[in-house]
Write a protein that holds these residues in place. Structure first.
Motif, short mmCIF file in Angstrom:
data_model
loop_
_atom_site.label_atom_id
_atom_site.label_comp_id
_atom_site.label_asym_id
_atom_site.label_seq_id
_atom_site.Cartn_x
_atom_site.Cartn_y
_atom_site.Cartn_z
N ALA B 109 -19.29 29.84 14.42
CA ALA B 109 -19.63 30.99 15.25
C ALA B 109 -19.35 30.68 16.72
CB ALA B 109 -21.09 31.38 15.05
N THR B 114 -18.71 34.38 18.37
CA THR B 114 -19.25 35.58 17.73
C THR B 114 -20.66 35.29 17.21
OG1 THR B 114 -18.79 37.30 16.08
CG2 THR B 114 -18.25 35.05 15.46
N GLY B 115 -21.25 36.30 16.55
CA GLY B 115 -22.63 36.14 16.08
C GLY B 115 -22.70 35.73 14.63
N ILE B 116 -23.80 35.07 14.29
CA ILE B 116 -24.01 34.66 12.90
C ILE B 116 -25.45 34.92 12.49
CG2 ILE B 116 -24.36 32.24 13.67
CD1 ILE B 116 -23.34 31.44 10.83
N ALA B 117 -25.61 35.44 11.29
CA ALA B 117 -26.95 35.59 10.70
C ALA B 117 -27.03 34.58 9.55
CB ALA B 117 -27.15 37.00 10.19
N VAL B 118 -27.98 33.67 9.65
CA VAL B 118 -28.07 32.56 8.71
C VAL B 118 -29.07 32.85 7.59
CG1 VAL B 118 -28.67 30.11 8.52
CG2 VAL B 118 -27.45 30.94 10.53
N ILE B 147 -25.05 42.10 13.48
CA ILE B 147 -24.28 40.99 14.02
C ILE B 147 -23.19 41.57 14.91
CG2 ILE B 147 -22.94 38.93 13.44
CD1 ILE B 147 -24.25 39.51 10.49
#
Lengths: 256, 317
Positions: B109, B114-118, B147
């Motif tokens: 990311a 960029t964005g990350i949702a874990v 995101i």
């Protein structure tokens, strides 16, 4: 050794987490704030390395004014100095954005090792350490239960599913600490007294030339899905209880 | 090229189950977005295995073959997958929130800015964008997150998304990407104890707490676990007492688990423990204290002494 430990201030794990009226954040009214438990392993490891090899430990934390308490805790454990990136809106912010700010604050400190806890027990993301490693161009050793240093290199033991791997990298490196790495010490009373006099520098994101980005936007917070009320398993004897339970698991729940 | 991409996870040349879970979830997202699933496979000698991914909804595989990809390293995977993603510009990138995926996520990311949702447990598409649900505070709260940034990156919690068979063979394309400099190398690999199942991958977990009284008594749970092909977990108090290794700990400062069946034996149910196991599909509590909080979370409550019931249960299953 010049060691930086990044710490996060999080709600104590015993906290009941209530969703605030806006439905997008948590109610912080009754929360007791502590240093993220995994970060304690990072602080402890840094102190042990410096005791052994000499050097200095700097703790860095980002967030509102109250974060100073967590930084003081690390100073009371024995860290030498602290840097606080103060921003009232940073709690719950996008981890990549936070990582960018941390990287800007860490770079001028020229560390040999940067420790993190393997994840924070509030947002459970575990991405800040590796994002900081990327921004600083350093190797990352994540979720580490043993650290060995020799000849400018670090070896880190990392448990993964069904295996344990040993990673090796040249310093400087970013290491995220997992439970098992060590037994963190408590801050002693003299330590707490001394901590009050240790240097604590406050910086704003603007001082660091960092702008907040919002890659992750919370659309809503919800309570966990409700579970249907449980069933008490009937039976007069242990044998009957076990037989009835096994029957329910096989025929009703169909999980065995 | 765009579309939904997945990064496959393999070990010793074989795809891990999480890869099929991610492919199946990606197929659903791709259908909603009106696009297709492309899998990035980094490995060595895996050409033949790649087409198999078609079974789980993958239309196309970008396969990069090389010794440097045989074993996962953060650097080789970030460098190669990062370059392919920059080039192909997918809208969405998904992979497993296994230890590998968690290690890769933040780095990738950051590389892609960029964005990350874990560790997501549900995915939806809203206004042409991915919306992910992820438990936070170890499951005390569920967050719906959007995101921002391109691509939208999300990692998916193992054992939550169903493996769905659909389609046939994937078109396999040899891709070229450089592993680059490996800054953190794998120096050694030690196999875990034979037959030991990892908690995060287990479909059944038998867990013990303070009520187990001593380390030796975990034999009872090992026997039950053996019959159920289950992993053995422990509460924090059992770990702190030195009865079990810290890698067995389930809870807010241990592992957050999502098995199909969680059997809690002699566990009172501290808030941190309930958070870590609360999203298990079916929960059984065996505890002689009828007022123990664990009974409020359980689907099936057995109010009895675990030392009487567990051996009987081992006989029954």
């Amino acid at each position: 050794m010049n060691i930086v430990v990044c710490i996060k201030q999080v709600p104590d794990t015993e906290s009941v987490i209530k969703i605030a009226g806006d439905g997008m954040s948590i109610d912080t009214g009754d929360i007791k704030w502590v240093m993220n438990p995994y970060d304690e392993f990072g602080v402890e490891e840094a102190l042990r390395i410096v005791k052994d090899q000499g050097g200095e430990v700097t703790v860095v934390g980002a967030g509102p004014a109250r974060v100073v308490e967590a930084l003081r805790t690390a100073l009371a454990m024995g860290a030498d100095k602290a840097v606080h990136i103060q921003d009232d809106d940073l709690y719950g912010a996008d981890p990549i954005a936070v990582a960018k700010m941390l990287a800007k604050a860490i770079e001028p400190l020229n560390p040999d090792i940067v420790f993190f806890g393997q994840r924070a027990v509030d947002d459970d993301s575990g991405v800040v350490s590796s994002a900081v490693a990327e921004f600083l161009g350093m190797p990352q050793l994540s979720v580490i239960t043993k650290v060995e240093l020799a000849d400018g290199k670090v070896k880190g033991t990392r448990p993964i599913e069904g295996q344990t791997v040993v990673l090796e990298a040249s310093l400087p490196a970013v290491i995220s600490a997992q439970k098992g790495l060590n037994e963190p010490r408590y801050a002693s009373l003299p330590g707490i007294m001394k901590a009050k006099k240790k240097p604590l520098e406050t910086k704003t994101p603007a001082d660091l030339g960092a702008e907040r980005s919002d890659f992750i936007e919370i659309a809503a917070l919800n309570p966990p899905p409700e579970r249907a009320p449980g069933k008490t398993v009937e039976g007069e004897t242990p044998g009957e209880l076990a037989a009835n339970l096994a029957k329910l698991l096989k025929e009703e729940a169909k999980v065995i | 090229m765009a579309g939904v991409w997945i990064i496959a996870e393999q070990r010793d040349g074989e795809f891990r189950k999480i890869t099929y879970e991610v492919a199946s979830a990606a197929k659903k997202v791709a259908d909603e977005l009106g696009t297709e699933v492309t899998a990035v496979v980094l490995g060595s000698g895996m050409q033949d295995a790649c087409a198999e991914l078609g079974k789980y909804g993958v239309a196309k595989v970008l396969y990069v073959d090389g010794d440097a990809f045989a074993t996962y390293t953060t650097d080789a995977y970030t460098n190669a997958a990062g370059a392919l993603i920059k080039d192909g510009a997918p809208d969405v990138v998904l992979f497993g929130a296994s230890t590998q995926g968690k290690d890769l996520g933040g780095r990738l990311a950051a590389r892609l800015d960029t964005g990350i949702a874990v560790d997501c447990t549900a995915l939806a598409v809203a206004d042409g964008k991915l919306k992910a649900t992820r438990p936070i505070y170890a499951g005390k709260v569920y967050a719906d997150v959007i995101i921002n940034g391109t691509p939208q990156i999300a990692s998916l919690r193992p054992n939550v998304f169903d493996v769905v068979e659909a389609g046939g063979e994937a078109a396999v394309e040899a891709a070229s990407a450089d592993a680059g400099e490996i800054k953190a190398a794998v120096a050694e690999v030690q196999a875990a104890e034979e037959g030991k199942i990892d908690l995060t991958e287990a479909t059944v977990i038998v867990s013990g707490g303070r009520g187990m009284k001593e380390a030796d008594n975990f034999k009872l749970l090992e026997e039950l676990a053996g019959k159920l092909n289950a992993a053995v977990g422990a509460s924090r108090s059992a770990v702190d007492a030195g009865w079990r290794h810290h890698t067995d700990q389930v809870g807010q400062t241990g592992k957050v688990v999502t098995p199909n069946l969680y059997i809690a034996c002699g566990i009172s149910g501290a808030i941190q423990h309930l958070a870590g196991m609360g999203s298990s599909k079916v929960i059984v509590a065996i505890n002689k204290d009828a007022d123990a909080p664990i009974h409020t979370k359980a689907d099936y409550c057995v109010v009895a002494d675990l030392f009487d019931v567990v051996p009987e249960l081992t006989k029954e299953v």
